[in-house]
Design a protein around this motif. Structure first.
Motif, PDB file in Angstrom:
ATOM      1  N   LYS A  47       0.833  -1.207   0.000  1.00 61.64           N
ATOM      2  CA  LYS A  47       0.000   0.000   0.000  1.00 61.64           C
ATOM      3  C   LYS A  47       0.865   1.253   0.000  1.00 61.64           C
ATOM      4  CE  LYS A  47      -4.119  -1.887   2.169  1.00 61.64           C
ATOM      5  NZ  LYS A  47      -4.880  -2.028   3.411  1.00 61.64           N
ATOM      6  N   GLU A  50       3.949   0.177  -3.467  1.00 61.36           N
ATOM      7  CA  GLU A  50       3.562  -0.446  -4.737  1.00 61.36           C
ATOM      8  C   GLU A  50       4.538  -1.539  -5.186  1.00 61.36           C
ATOM      9  OE1 GLU A  50       0.978   1.895  -8.086  1.00 61.36           O
ATOM     10  OE2 GLU A  50       3.128   2.169  -8.136  1.00 61.36           O
ATOM     11  N   TRP A  90       4.826  -6.565  -7.007  1.00 59.95           N
ATOM     12  CA  TRP A  90       4.181  -5.303  -7.356  1.00 59.95           C
ATOM     13  C   TRP A  90       2.679  -5.431  -7.246  1.00 59.95           C
ATOM     14  CZ3 TRP A  90       0.871  -4.372 -11.604  1.00 59.95           C
ATOM     15  CH2 TRP A  90       0.562  -3.025 -11.818  1.00 59.95           C
ATOM     16  N   ARG A  91       2.055  -4.393  -6.746  1.00 56.44           N
ATOM     17  CA  ARG A  91       0.603  -4.289  -6.751  1.00 56.44           C
ATOM     18  C   ARG A  91       0.273  -2.825  -6.949  1.00 56.44           C
ATOM     19  NH1 ARG A  91      -2.454  -5.840  -1.443  1.00 56.44           N
ATOM     20  NH2 ARG A  91      -1.764  -3.765  -0.855  1.00 56.44           N
ATOM     21  N   GLU A  92      -0.559  -2.568  -7.939  1.00 58.65           N
ATOM     22  CA  GLU A  92      -0.926  -1.180  -8.240  1.00 58.65           C
ATOM     23  C   GLU A  92      -1.619  -0.567  -7.028  1.00 58.65           C
ATOM     24  OE1 GLU A  92      -2.696   1.243 -12.024  1.00 58.65           O
ATOM     25  OE2 GLU A  92      -3.391  -0.793 -11.677  1.00 58.65           O
ATOM     26  N   ARG A  93      -1.204   0.640  -6.698  1.00 62.15           N
ATOM     27  CA  ARG A  93      -1.779   1.340  -5.560  1.00 62.15           C
ATOM     28  C   ARG A  93      -3.204   1.767  -5.900  1.00 62.15           C
ATOM     29  NH1 ARG A  93       2.045   5.640  -4.450  1.00 62.15           N
ATOM     30  NH2 ARG A  93       3.422   4.036  -3.666  1.00 62.15           N
TER      31      ARG A  93
END
Length: 95
Positions: A47, A50, A90-93
């Protein structure tokens, strides 16, 4: 990959790898494996940033791959690259 995060293209994956090159691991997965505490810490880090690196302190290559897949599935993240005991995730915010 999940519906929210389709597979990354080679170009996207390469760009993320370049962005992550200088990063140090911010989460460690220790002897107890993928605990709820590890998942919470990883979620908080994703969070905030990213793109993060995670160190898995496990010598079994197959177990590391299983942990990486389970972590990404549970947190709706994408494994950018796994190099030995280091995962780049990776995780898109959220907007």
């Amino acid at each position: 990959m999940t519906a929210e995060h389709p597979a990354l293209t080679a170009k996207e994956r390469q760009a993320l790898k370049q962005r992550a090159h200088h990063l140090n691991p911010v989460v460690m997965i220790g002897q107890h494996g993928l605990t709820e505490a590890v998942l919470r810490e990883t979620d908080v880090a994703l969070k905030a940033h990213e793109l993060i690196k995670i160190r898995i302190l496990n010598d079994d290559r197959a177990e590391r791959a299983e942990m990486a897949a389970a972590l990404c599935e549970r947190l709706n993240a994408v494994l950018v690259v796994q190099t030995g005991k280091i995962l780049t995730v990776w995780r898109e915010r959220d907007a």
